[in-house]
Design a protein around this motif. Sequence first.
Motif, PDB file in Angstrom:
ATOM      1  N   ASN A 176      -7.012   1.718 -18.940  1.00  0.00           N
ATOM      2  CA  ASN A 176      -7.096   0.405 -19.578  1.00  0.00           C
ATOM      3  C   ASN A 176      -6.707  -0.766 -18.684  1.00  0.00           C
ATOM      4  O   ASN A 176      -7.081  -1.915 -18.960  1.00  0.00           O
ATOM      5  CB  ASN A 176      -6.219   0.369 -20.828  1.00  0.00           C
ATOM      6  CG  ASN A 176      -6.891   1.004 -22.023  1.00  0.00           C
ATOM      7  OD1 ASN A 176      -8.081   1.286 -21.998  1.00  0.00           O
ATOM      8  ND2 ASN A 176      -6.136   1.248 -23.076  1.00  0.00           N
ATOM      9  N   VAL A 211     -15.073  -0.686 -24.696  1.00  0.00           N
ATOM     10  CA  VAL A 211     -15.046  -1.146 -26.086  1.00  0.00           C
ATOM     11  C   VAL A 211     -13.840  -2.054 -26.301  1.00  0.00           C
ATOM     12  O   VAL A 211     -13.930  -3.122 -26.927  1.00  0.00           O
ATOM     13  CB  VAL A 211     -14.975   0.054 -27.056  1.00  0.00           C
ATOM     14  CG1 VAL A 211     -14.832  -0.437 -28.496  1.00  0.00           C
ATOM     15  CG2 VAL A 211     -16.208   0.926 -26.915  1.00  0.00           C
ATOM     16  N   ASN A 212     -12.703  -1.638 -25.749  1.00  0.00           N
ATOM     17  CA  ASN A 212     -11.465  -2.412 -25.830  1.00  0.00           C
ATOM     18  C   ASN A 212     -11.663  -3.826 -25.281  1.00  0.00           C
ATOM     19  O   ASN A 212     -11.363  -4.825 -25.951  1.00  0.00           O
ATOM     20  CB  ASN A 212     -10.374  -1.659 -25.044  1.00  0.00           C
ATOM     21  CG  ASN A 212      -9.043  -2.372 -25.043  1.00  0.00           C
ATOM     22  OD1 ASN A 212      -8.840  -3.362 -25.739  1.00  0.00           O
ATOM     23  ND2 ASN A 212      -8.132  -1.884 -24.227  1.00  0.00           N
ATOM     24  N   VAL A 258      -8.221   0.439 -31.276  1.00  0.00           N
ATOM     25  CA  VAL A 258      -8.909   1.135 -30.189  1.00  0.00           C
ATOM     26  C   VAL A 258      -7.915   1.678 -29.177  1.00  0.00           C
ATOM     27  O   VAL A 258      -7.953   2.868 -28.826  1.00  0.00           O
ATOM     28  CB  VAL A 258      -9.923   0.205 -29.482  1.00  0.00           C
ATOM     29  CG1 VAL A 258     -10.464   0.858 -28.206  1.00  0.00           C
ATOM     30  CG2 VAL A 258     -11.077  -0.118 -30.414  1.00  0.00           C
ATOM     31  N   PHE A 259      -6.987   0.838 -28.663  1.00  0.00           N
ATOM     32  CA  PHE A 259      -6.093   1.374 -27.641  1.00  0.00           C
ATOM     33  C   PHE A 259      -5.035   2.299 -28.225  1.00  0.00           C
ATOM     34  O   PHE A 259      -4.491   3.157 -27.520  1.00  0.00           O
ATOM     35  CB  PHE A 259      -5.495   0.294 -26.714  1.00  0.00           C
ATOM     36  CG  PHE A 259      -4.790  -0.871 -27.353  1.00  0.00           C
ATOM     37  CD1 PHE A 259      -3.627  -0.711 -28.066  1.00  0.00           C
ATOM     38  CD2 PHE A 259      -5.280  -2.161 -27.176  1.00  0.00           C
ATOM     39  CE1 PHE A 259      -2.958  -1.787 -28.609  1.00  0.00           C
ATOM     40  CE2 PHE A 259      -4.617  -3.256 -27.713  1.00  0.00           C
ATOM     41  CZ  PHE A 259      -3.451  -3.065 -28.438  1.00  0.00           C
ATOM     42  N   CYS A 264      -8.596  -4.882 -34.396  1.00  0.00           N
ATOM     43  CA  CYS A 264      -9.565  -3.889 -33.920  1.00  0.00           C
ATOM     44  C   CYS A 264      -9.183  -3.390 -32.533  1.00  0.00           C
ATOM     45  O   CYS A 264      -9.270  -2.183 -32.245  1.00  0.00           O
ATOM     46  CB  CYS A 264     -10.971  -4.491 -33.892  1.00  0.00           C
ATOM     47  SG  CYS A 264     -11.689  -4.801 -35.515  1.00  0.00           S
ATOM     48  N   ARG A 265      -8.763  -4.310 -31.668  1.00  0.00           N
ATOM     49  CA  ARG A 265      -8.319  -3.909 -30.326  1.00  0.00           C
ATOM     50  C   ARG A 265      -7.123  -2.980 -30.416  1.00  0.00           C
ATOM     51  O   ARG A 265      -7.035  -1.974 -29.708  1.00  0.00           O
ATOM     52  CB  ARG A 265      -7.911  -5.142 -29.517  1.00  0.00           C
ATOM     53  CG  ARG A 265      -9.007  -5.770 -28.703  1.00  0.00           C
ATOM     54  CD  ARG A 265      -8.434  -6.597 -27.582  1.00  0.00           C
ATOM     55  NE  ARG A 265      -7.911  -5.754 -26.519  1.00  0.00           N
ATOM     56  CZ  ARG A 265      -6.950  -6.127 -25.682  1.00  0.00           C
ATOM     57  NH1 ARG A 265      -6.372  -7.294 -25.811  1.00  0.00           N
ATOM     58  NH2 ARG A 265      -6.554  -5.303 -24.728  1.00  0.00           N
ATOM     59  N   LEU A 318     -13.937   4.458 -24.302  1.00  0.00           N
ATOM     60  CA  LEU A 318     -13.365   3.466 -25.214  1.00  0.00           C
ATOM     61  C   LEU A 318     -12.805   2.249 -24.462  1.00  0.00           C
ATOM     62  O   LEU A 318     -12.562   1.212 -25.074  1.00  0.00           O
ATOM     63  CB  LEU A 318     -12.255   4.094 -26.063  1.00  0.00           C
ATOM     64  CG  LEU A 318     -12.713   4.994 -27.212  1.00  0.00           C
ATOM     65  CD1 LEU A 318     -11.518   5.696 -27.851  1.00  0.00           C
ATOM     66  CD2 LEU A 318     -13.477   4.188 -28.261  1.00  0.00           C
ATOM     67  N   ILE A 355     -14.225  -6.114 -27.179  1.00  0.00           N
ATOM     68  CA  ILE A 355     -13.626  -6.798 -28.336  1.00  0.00           C
ATOM     69  C   ILE A 355     -12.841  -8.020 -27.876  1.00  0.00           C
ATOM     70  O   ILE A 355     -12.913  -9.092 -28.497  1.00  0.00           O
ATOM     71  CB  ILE A 355     -12.727  -5.830 -29.124  1.00  0.00           C
ATOM     72  CG1 ILE A 355     -13.558  -4.698 -29.732  1.00  0.00           C
ATOM     73  CG2 ILE A 355     -11.968  -6.572 -30.232  1.00  0.00           C
ATOM     74  CD1 ILE A 355     -12.731  -3.592 -30.358  1.00  0.00           C
ATOM     75  N   LEU A 362      -5.869   4.485 -30.630  1.00  0.00           N
ATOM     76  CA  LEU A 362      -6.660   5.716 -30.697  1.00  0.00           C
ATOM     77  C   LEU A 362      -6.730   6.397 -29.334  1.00  0.00           C
ATOM     78  O   LEU A 362      -6.610   7.622 -29.229  1.00  0.00           O
ATOM     79  CB  LEU A 362      -8.068   5.395 -31.206  1.00  0.00           C
ATOM     80  CG  LEU A 362      -9.040   6.580 -31.324  1.00  0.00           C
ATOM     81  CD1 LEU A 362      -8.508   7.622 -32.306  1.00  0.00           C
ATOM     82  CD2 LEU A 362     -10.424   6.087 -31.749  1.00  0.00           C
ATOM     83  N   GLN A 363      -6.912   5.586 -28.285  1.00  0.00           N
ATOM     84  CA  GLN A 363      -6.924   6.144 -26.931  1.00  0.00           C
ATOM     85  C   GLN A 363      -5.628   6.888 -26.629  1.00  0.00           C
ATOM     86  O   GLN A 363      -5.643   8.015 -26.120  1.00  0.00           O
ATOM     87  CB  GLN A 363      -7.109   5.024 -25.895  1.00  0.00           C
ATOM     88  CG  GLN A 363      -8.503   4.427 -25.842  1.00  0.00           C
ATOM     89  CD  GLN A 363      -8.553   3.281 -24.854  1.00  0.00           C
ATOM     90  OE1 GLN A 363      -7.885   2.263 -25.020  1.00  0.00           O
ATOM     91  NE2 GLN A 363      -9.332   3.445 -23.803  1.00  0.00           N
TER      92      GLN A 363
END
Length: 311
Positions: free
Chosen positions: A290, A67-68, A214-215, A210-211, A64, A71, A217-218
Amino acid sequence: MKAKLSQSLVKQITVLLKVLIIAIILIMLYFKLIDQQDLLQEMKALFIKGFTENRWLLLLVILLMPVNWFIEGLKWKIIAGKIVHLSQWQAFKGILSGLTIGFATPHGIGDYLGRIMTIKHRQRFFLIGGIMLGRLSQLGVTLLFGMVGVFYLFGLKTVVYCSIAVLVTSILLAVLFNRVKHIKSVGRFFRMVDDYSVGEVCKIILLSACRYFVFSLQFLIVLFVFLPKFDLCLNVAGVTWVFLAKSILPSFNFLSDLGIREYSAIYFFENYQIEILPVLCASLFIWMVNILMPTLLGIPFVFQLNSKVEP
């Protein structure tokens, strides 16, 4: 002849600065990890256990990461699109370059320089206002969701007070920003913000959301791995609180956001009698995935930064 000597000198200074930046990053990283030596030893067993029992979940967290930043690259394409068209790869390189230089500078100032220096357009420094717009949109999303963590810790009354404070501060910043745009020496770097349409600003805000998803969710996945008793609502609130604290507390030096992340996580979860070591382990893992990994990946791109611009 003088012009050639001048260009040669500028090139040499640029190379030296690049080497110096990389050296600072590696040296400071070494000392930071040395500072964390005791903590890392204590966490070693937890990491081994986590990778043994939930390796696929931790692999998902790592997957992910691009993906982060992908975005964030989309956001940068929209922002930079006012002066130059960027491919997704060029945008990604700009993001990683900014992250790498920002890693070694207070307040992430190097992020502005790293992104801008990947663009050769002569008006590239006018994108400073656009970068600030992107950062403010991310901060706004973080503040909005951060109220969940504030509610859990302090109740509804504090949420109302914080919301009023944020609204008043936003109005004051808007007024100040409008005045800054009319100051000749610096205002020209911020006037480009007016060129972004409502639709473009909405896209930037949507990508920021959206970012954040994602982070978040991580972080939730990692908490699930390292905390045997997983309370979804509590952990969601904790994650929103940690990101809120990291965003609003000042970062005066290199890697200070790691300390803020640790402290804010401890402050939140210790109120609910949750073991702190797994929380710290989760926080450190998120930082490594990250921040540390993309920073190291961005080092080669720093050497590609160019001070030349197109005519």
